[in-house]
Design an enzyme around this catalytic site. Sequence first.
Site, PDB file in Angstrom:
ATOM      1  CD  GLU A  61      -3.059   1.284   2.007  1.00 20.37           C
ATOM      2  OE1 GLU A  61      -3.367   0.254   2.599  1.00 20.37           O
ATOM      3  OE2 GLU A  61      -3.728   2.339   2.061  1.00 20.37           O
ATOM      4  CG  ASP A 113       9.268   9.264  -3.123  1.00 20.32           C
ATOM      5  OD1 ASP A 113       8.095   8.920  -3.342  1.00 20.32           O
ATOM      6  OD2 ASP A 113       9.984   9.832  -3.974  1.00 20.32           O
ATOM      7  CG  ASP A 135      -0.912  13.823  -0.807  1.00 18.81           C
ATOM      8  OD1 ASP A 135      -1.907  13.788  -0.069  1.00 18.81           O
ATOM      9  OD2 ASP A 135       0.249  13.609  -0.397  1.00 18.81           O
ATOM     10  CE  LYS A 139      -1.591  26.528  -5.140  1.00 19.78           C
ATOM     11  NZ  LYS A 139      -0.823  26.954  -4.011  1.00 19.78           N
ATOM     12  CB  THR A 208      -9.044   4.786   3.052  1.00 18.17           C
ATOM     13  OG1 THR A 208      -9.466   6.021   2.497  1.00 18.17           O
ATOM     14  CG2 THR A 208      -8.897   3.740   1.972  1.00 18.17           C
ATOM     15  NE  ARG A 209      -7.193   9.777   9.601  1.00 20.55           N
ATOM     16  CZ  ARG A 209      -7.543  10.486  10.664  1.00 20.55           C
ATOM     17  NH1 ARG A 209      -8.373  10.002  11.540  1.00 20.55           N
ATOM     18  NH2 ARG A 209      -7.049  11.682  10.860  1.00 20.55           N
ATOM     19  CD  GLU A 211     -13.971   4.819   0.837  1.00 23.55           C
ATOM     20  OE1 GLU A 211     -13.687   4.195   1.875  1.00 23.55           O
ATOM     21  OE2 GLU A 211     -14.285   4.263  -0.206  1.00 23.55           O
TER      22      GLU A 211
END
Length: 229
Positions: A61, A113, A135, A139, A208-209, A211
């Site tokens: 995940e 990462d 995320d 922009k 998920t949190r 969501e």
Amino acid sequence: MTERKNKREAPLGNYYGRRHDRPLKDEEEKLLTELLPTLQVTEENLDVWLNNDSGKHTVCEIGFGGGEHLYAHACANPDKHYLGIEPFISGTVKLLQNIAMHNPGNMVLCQTDAKLMLTKMPAGCLDEVYILFADPWPKKRHHKRRIINHFTLNELYRVLKPGGEIRIATDHPGFLMWVEEHLVWAEERRLFTVQYKASERPHTWPPTRYEQKALSKGDTCHYFLLQRL
Ligand SMILES: C[S@@+](CC[C@H](N)C(=O)[O-])C[C@H]1O[C@@H](n2cnc3c(N)ncnc32)[C@H](O)[C@@H]1O
């Protein structure tokens, strides 16, 4: 202290998100210094962990946030192995609090990462990858930070076994368009086929949190299941 600092300073590659949302309490620091090292996978030992577990169904995940989704999977599927990648320390602490109460014993964590970690993985080592509510970086000048891009899709193709799956979800309209465009690109190159695409979460996927936050605001979530060719 030095060791803890080093572990927290795992290579971040092109990770641009936040690492903390508040100062840590003493008991949270303790989870990071005592429990995390027993579960931690880094660039150096990732290969060993993946090889040791060869033959086992391995799931990664990317960006597990507070880890509720990863934890639910690991508890429900003791025969599978889970690698969670998340540089956000406060999220890792939340997951460690659950593990401290009950350790399902089939989970390792990495704070680097994910784009960087993918490049360190051997080919064909994963059965499934989850990228849920990544995320969106709305922009335009930040689009290059998005986790779904041509480079990552090529790397995911390399590290997944043939027939392996990717789950993607988003609630962000701009990122949704971006994902759709990138999936057309991936299908044209015969990397993946899109097996499922809808605004209803498949019932086998735990929530998920992030969501739950999106749904409570009345936002629509979109779900994709890809299969590696
Ligand atoms: C919007 S949150 C969603 C968290 C969780 N998946 C959920 O649905 O509740 C996105 C998460 O991805 C993580 N993330 C962003 N870039 C990442 C990267 N390059 N590697 C690993 N995780 C990353 C962030 O730290 C953040 O916790």
